[in-house]
Design a protein around this motif. Sequence first.
Motif, PDB file in Angstrom:
ATOM      1  N   GLN A 212       4.089   4.560  16.067  1.00 30.98           N
ATOM      2  CA  GLN A 212       3.861   5.999  15.885  1.00 30.98           C
ATOM      3  C   GLN A 212       5.005   6.811  16.479  1.00 30.98           C
TER       4      GLN A 212
ATOM      5  N   SER B 226      -5.208   9.176   4.773  1.00 30.00           N
ATOM      6  CA  SER B 226      -6.092   8.555   3.790  1.00 30.00           C
ATOM      7  C   SER B 226      -6.386   9.629   2.739  1.00 30.00           C
TER       8      SER B 226
ATOM      9  N   ARG C  74       0.839  -1.215   0.000  1.00 30.16           N
ATOM     10  CA  ARG C  74       0.000   0.000   0.000  1.00 30.16           C
ATOM     11  C   ARG C  74       0.868   1.257   0.000  1.00 30.16           C
ATOM     12  N   LYS C  75       1.921   1.243   0.820  1.00 27.74           N
ATOM     13  CA  LYS C  75       2.786   2.434   0.892  1.00 27.74           C
ATOM     14  C   LYS C  75       3.558   2.615  -0.422  1.00 27.74           C
TER      15      LYS C  75
ATOM     16  N   PRO D 138      -7.115   4.785  11.878  1.00 22.95           N
ATOM     17  CA  PRO D 138      -6.974   4.756  10.415  1.00 22.95           C
ATOM     18  C   PRO D 138      -8.265   4.357   9.718  1.00 22.95           C
TER      19      PRO D 138
ATOM     20  N   SER E 213     -10.281   6.340   6.736  1.00 31.51           N
ATOM     21  CA  SER E 213     -10.675   5.683   5.498  1.00 31.51           C
ATOM     22  C   SER E 213     -12.175   5.876   5.221  1.00 31.51           C
TER      23      SER E 213
ATOM     24  N   THR F  89      -6.637  12.708   8.136  1.00 27.23           N
ATOM     25  CA  THR F  89      -5.841  12.011   9.147  1.00 27.23           C
ATOM     26  C   THR F  89      -6.511  12.112  10.507  1.00 27.23           C
ATOM     27  N   THR F  90      -6.364  11.040  11.275  1.00 25.24           N
ATOM     28  CA  THR F  90      -6.797  11.093  12.668  1.00 25.24           C
ATOM     29  C   THR F  90      -5.556  11.125  13.565  1.00 25.24           C
TER      30      THR F  90
ATOM     31  N   VAL G 124       5.719   1.367  10.255  1.00 24.82           N
ATOM     32  CA  VAL G 124       4.299   1.016  10.148  1.00 24.82           C
ATOM     33  C   VAL G 124       3.682   0.507  11.446  1.00 24.82           C
TER      34      VAL G 124
ATOM     35  N   GLY H 284      -3.198   9.147  13.750  1.00 27.86           N
ATOM     36  CA  GLY H 284      -2.865   7.827  14.296  1.00 27.86           C
ATOM     37  C   GLY H 284      -3.926   7.226  15.192  1.00 27.86           C
TER      38      GLY H 284
ATOM     39  N   ASN I  69       8.733   6.580   8.210  1.00 25.89           N
ATOM     40  CA  ASN I  69       7.456   6.020   8.621  1.00 25.89           C
ATOM     41  C   ASN I  69       7.703   4.586   9.080  1.00 25.89           C
TER      42      ASN I  69
ATOM     43  N   PHE J  44       3.246  10.273   9.035  1.00 32.52           N
ATOM     44  CA  PHE J  44       2.241   9.231   8.782  1.00 32.52           C
ATOM     45  C   PHE J  44       1.705   9.415   7.375  1.00 32.52           C
ATOM     46  N   PHE J  45       1.124   8.348   6.836  1.00 29.83           N
ATOM     47  CA  PHE J  45       0.381   8.454   5.584  1.00 29.83           C
ATOM     48  C   PHE J  45      -1.078   8.746   5.929  1.00 29.83           C
TER      49      PHE J  45
ATOM     50  N   ARG K 246     -12.856   9.398   4.093  1.00 34.19           N
ATOM     51  CA  ARG K 246     -12.459   9.541   2.675  1.00 34.19           C
ATOM     52  C   ARG K 246     -13.549   8.999   1.760  1.00 34.19           C
TER      53      ARG K 246
ATOM     54  N   HIS L 244       1.404   4.181  -3.054  1.00 32.05           N
ATOM     55  CA  HIS L 244       1.271   5.641  -2.854  1.00 32.05           C
ATOM     56  C   HIS L 244       2.476   6.353  -3.453  1.00 32.05           C
TER      57      HIS L 244
HETATM   58  C1  LIG Z   1      -0.081   6.033  12.278  1.00 30.43           C
HETATM   59  C2  LIG Z   1      -0.222   5.408  10.877  1.00 30.43           C
HETATM   60  C3  LIG Z   1       1.178   5.349  10.319  1.00 30.43           C
HETATM   61  C4  LIG Z   1       1.225   5.027   8.829  1.00 30.43           C
HETATM   62  O1  LIG Z   1       1.077   3.851   8.492  1.00 30.43           O
HETATM   63  O2  LIG Z   1       1.424   5.960   8.046  1.00 30.43           O
HETATM   64  C5  LIG Z   1      -0.833   4.036  10.922  1.00 30.43           C
HETATM   65  C6  LIG Z   1      -0.490   3.073  11.852  1.00 30.43           C
HETATM   66  C7  LIG Z   1      -1.091   1.844  12.068  1.00 30.43           C
HETATM   67  N1  LIG Z   1      -2.109   1.330  11.304  1.00 30.43           N
HETATM   68  C8  LIG Z   1      -2.505   0.137  11.838  1.00 30.43           C
HETATM   69  C9  LIG Z   1      -3.558  -0.636  11.381  1.00 30.43           C
HETATM   70  C10 LIG Z   1      -4.371  -0.382  10.261  1.00 30.43           C
HETATM   71  N2  LIG Z   1      -4.158   0.605   9.294  1.00 30.43           N
HETATM   72  C11 LIG Z   1      -5.110   0.513   8.337  1.00 30.43           C
HETATM   73  C12 LIG Z   1      -5.232   1.321   7.189  1.00 30.43           C
HETATM   74  C13 LIG Z   1      -4.560   2.515   6.920  1.00 30.43           C
HETATM   75  N3  LIG Z   1      -3.595   3.060   7.743  1.00 30.43           N
HETATM   76  C14 LIG Z   1      -3.245   4.295   7.300  1.00 30.43           C
HETATM   77  C15 LIG Z   1      -2.419   5.158   7.968  1.00 30.43           C
HETATM   78  C16 LIG Z   1      -1.835   5.015   9.213  1.00 30.43           C
HETATM   79  N4  LIG Z   1      -1.717   3.844   9.906  1.00 30.43           N
HETATM   80  C17 LIG Z   1      -1.186   6.156   9.935  1.00 30.43           C
HETATM   81  C18 LIG Z   1      -2.237   6.982  10.683  1.00 30.43           C
HETATM   82  C19 LIG Z   1      -3.288   7.600   9.773  1.00 30.43           C
HETATM   83  C20 LIG Z   1      -4.399   8.284  10.490  1.00 30.43           C
HETATM   84  O3  LIG Z   1      -4.780   7.972  11.610  1.00 30.43           O
HETATM   85  O4  LIG Z   1      -4.883   9.247   9.906  1.00 30.43           O
HETATM   86  C21 LIG Z   1      -3.994   4.663   6.056  1.00 30.43           C
HETATM   87  C22 LIG Z   1      -4.949   5.824   6.390  1.00 30.43           C
HETATM   88  C23 LIG Z   1      -3.095   5.166   4.932  1.00 30.43           C
HETATM   89  C24 LIG Z   1      -2.240   4.093   4.277  1.00 30.43           C
HETATM   90  O5  LIG Z   1      -1.681   3.216   4.913  1.00 30.43           O
HETATM   91  O6  LIG Z   1      -2.186   4.159   3.073  1.00 30.43           O
HETATM   92  C25 LIG Z   1      -4.737   3.336   5.686  1.00 30.43           C
HETATM   93  C26 LIG Z   1      -6.189   3.496   5.223  1.00 30.43           C
HETATM   94  C27 LIG Z   1      -6.163   3.906   3.762  1.00 30.43           C
HETATM   95  C28 LIG Z   1      -7.500   4.152   3.186  1.00 30.43           C
HETATM   96  O7  LIG Z   1      -8.352   3.245   3.161  1.00 30.43           O
HETATM   97  O8  LIG Z   1      -7.682   5.260   2.652  1.00 30.43           O
HETATM   98  C29 LIG Z   1      -5.980  -0.571   8.679  1.00 30.43           C
HETATM   99  C30 LIG Z   1      -7.188  -0.978   7.872  1.00 30.43           C
HETATM  100  C31 LIG Z   1      -6.773  -1.856   6.716  1.00 30.43           C
HETATM  101  O9  LIG Z   1      -5.685  -2.431   6.710  1.00 30.43           O
HETATM  102  O10 LIG Z   1      -7.623  -2.002   5.831  1.00 30.43           O
HETATM  103  C32 LIG Z   1      -5.519  -1.142   9.887  1.00 30.43           C
HETATM  104  C33 LIG Z   1      -6.122  -2.312  10.696  1.00 30.43           C
HETATM  105  C34 LIG Z   1      -7.123  -1.775  11.711  1.00 30.43           C
HETATM  106  C35 LIG Z   1      -6.490  -1.026  12.883  1.00 30.43           C
HETATM  107  O11 LIG Z   1      -5.671  -1.607  13.598  1.00 30.43           O
HETATM  108  O12 LIG Z   1      -6.832   0.162  13.067  1.00 30.43           O
HETATM  109  C36 LIG Z   1      -1.667  -0.175  12.956  1.00 30.43           C
HETATM  110  C37 LIG Z   1      -1.812  -1.360  13.871  1.00 30.43           C
HETATM  111  C38 LIG Z   1      -1.018  -2.564  13.311  1.00 30.43           C
HETATM  112  C39 LIG Z   1      -1.152  -3.781  14.224  1.00 30.43           C
HETATM  113  O13 LIG Z   1      -2.066  -3.863  15.052  1.00 30.43           O
HETATM  114  O14 LIG Z   1      -0.280  -4.676  14.116  1.00 30.43           O
HETATM  115  C40 LIG Z   1      -0.773   0.901  13.074  1.00 30.43           C
HETATM  116  C41 LIG Z   1       0.339   1.066  14.096  1.00 30.43           C
HETATM  117  C42 LIG Z   1      -0.034   2.011  15.210  1.00 30.43           C
HETATM  118  O15 LIG Z   1      -1.108   2.612  15.241  1.00 30.43           O
HETATM  119  O16 LIG Z   1       0.831   2.126  16.078  1.00 30.43           O
END
Ligand SMILES: C[C@@]1(CC(=O)O)c2cc3[nH]c(cc4nc(cc5[nH]c(cc(n2)[C@H]1CCC(=O)O)[C@@](C)(CC(=O)O)[C@@H]5CCC(=O)O)C(CC(=O)O)=C4CCC(=O)O)c(CCC(=O)O)c3CC(=O)O
Length: 203
Positions: A115, A124, A25-26, A142, A146, A136-137, A112, A139, A110, A121-122, A149, A29
């Motif tokens: 935080q 949505s 995914r990254k 996510p 989404s 963004t929230t 993953v 962190g 970044n 961070f990336f 968005r 992007h």
């Molecule tokens: C901090 C951040 C850093 C970064 O990755 O840049 C981060 C961190 C972490 N994500 C985790 C989990 C998930 N992330 C997603 C999805 C997305 N994550 C994205 C961004 C970000 N994720 C940044 C904050 C963005 C914000 O808050 O605004 C999105 C928006 C952008 C992208 O990735 O492209 C994209 C949606 C894209 C879209 O649909 O538009 C899903 C859902 C899925 O996979 O479908 C899950 C599973 C559900 C859950 O756990 O919430 C975990 C725990 C891992 C574990 O438990 O092992 C961490 C680690 C932590 O929080 O410490």
Amino acid sequence: MSTPLVVQLKNRPCAVIGGGKVAQRKIRHLLAQQAAVTVISPDLTDGLKKDAGNFSYYPDSVLESDVLQKTCERLNLDWSRFFLLVAATDSPALNETTARHLSQYIPLINVVDSQELSSFFFPSVLDRGRLKIAVTTSGASPILASKIRAHLSGTFGPEYGPYVDYLAALRTGLQKRERDPVQRKNILEQETTFPPPSRFENH
Ligand SMILES: C[C@@]1(CC(=O)O)c2cc3[nH]c(cc4nc(cc5[nH]c(cc(n2)[C@H]1CCC(=O)O)[C@@](C)(CC(=O)O)[C@@H]5CCC(=O)O)C(CC(=O)O)=C4CCC(=O)O)c(CCC(=O)O)c3CC(=O)O
Ligand SMILES: NC(=O)C1=CN([C@@H]2O[C@H](COP(=O)(O)OP(=O)(O)OC[C@H]3O[C@@H](n4cnc5c(N)ncnc54)[C@H](O)[C@@H]3O)[C@@H](O)[C@H]2O)C=CC1
């Protein structure tokens, strides 16, 4: 604390460590912004294998956290040339060591699964050409980012791509032929309607 910034990635060297689902995914992007991507991972998802012509790949490379310095040397990578790094392996220890070691060379990192160790961070992103709506929230959730968005995509449809291109051309033209900035702004205020004129629909 954090703030959204708009970063120009075209041709910028970006490294991604790991080739799994999150890395994919990254990487997508970064490729969508025409970044020059290098991937370091023993394997790639099937999706990434299809994209492989679009990035440099170090296939036999496995970074090991306890010998990170050595593996970096073995790969003969000049880390200081990277603009941005994503640590996206499923090993928290390796992600952490990598981020700590490489942050002396690369300011935009970044991690993953951490935080605290990430300097960015990336968000949505709803992508409508030059109009990008990033949610963004910070962190917190996510999935909420989404869902917001997805909700916005109903209001801001594909017509915004050509509409924003039209506004850009109008503005550049006015900057050349209208010297008075107040007059320029008045014309732009009048021409910039929300929602866009109906002629931009059906794009
Ligand atoms: C901090 C951040 C850093 C970064 O990755 O840049 C981060 C961190 C972490 N994500 C985790 C989990 C998930 N992330 C997603 C999805 C997305 N994550 C994205 C961004 C970000 N994720 C940044 C904050 C963005 C914000 O808050 O605004 C999105 C928006 C952008 C992208 O990735 O492209 C994209 C949606 C894209 C879209 O649909 O538009 C899903 C859902 C899925 O996979 O479908 C899950 C599973 C559900 C859950 O756990 O919430 C975990 C725990 C891992 C574990 O438990 O092992 C961490 C680690 C932590 O929080 O410490
Ligand atoms: N930030 C985000 O948006 C999200 C983060 N995560 C986190 O991301 C991590 C990775 O998740 P997935 O991509 O689903 O896992 P995955 O198992 O699909 O991929 C892991 C990748 O890391 C590579 N890897 C493992 N050891 C390596 C080494 N020594 N050197 C180089 N590459 C190595 C693997 O070969 C594989 O390509 C999870 O641990 C999870 O905590 C999970 C969901 C979303």
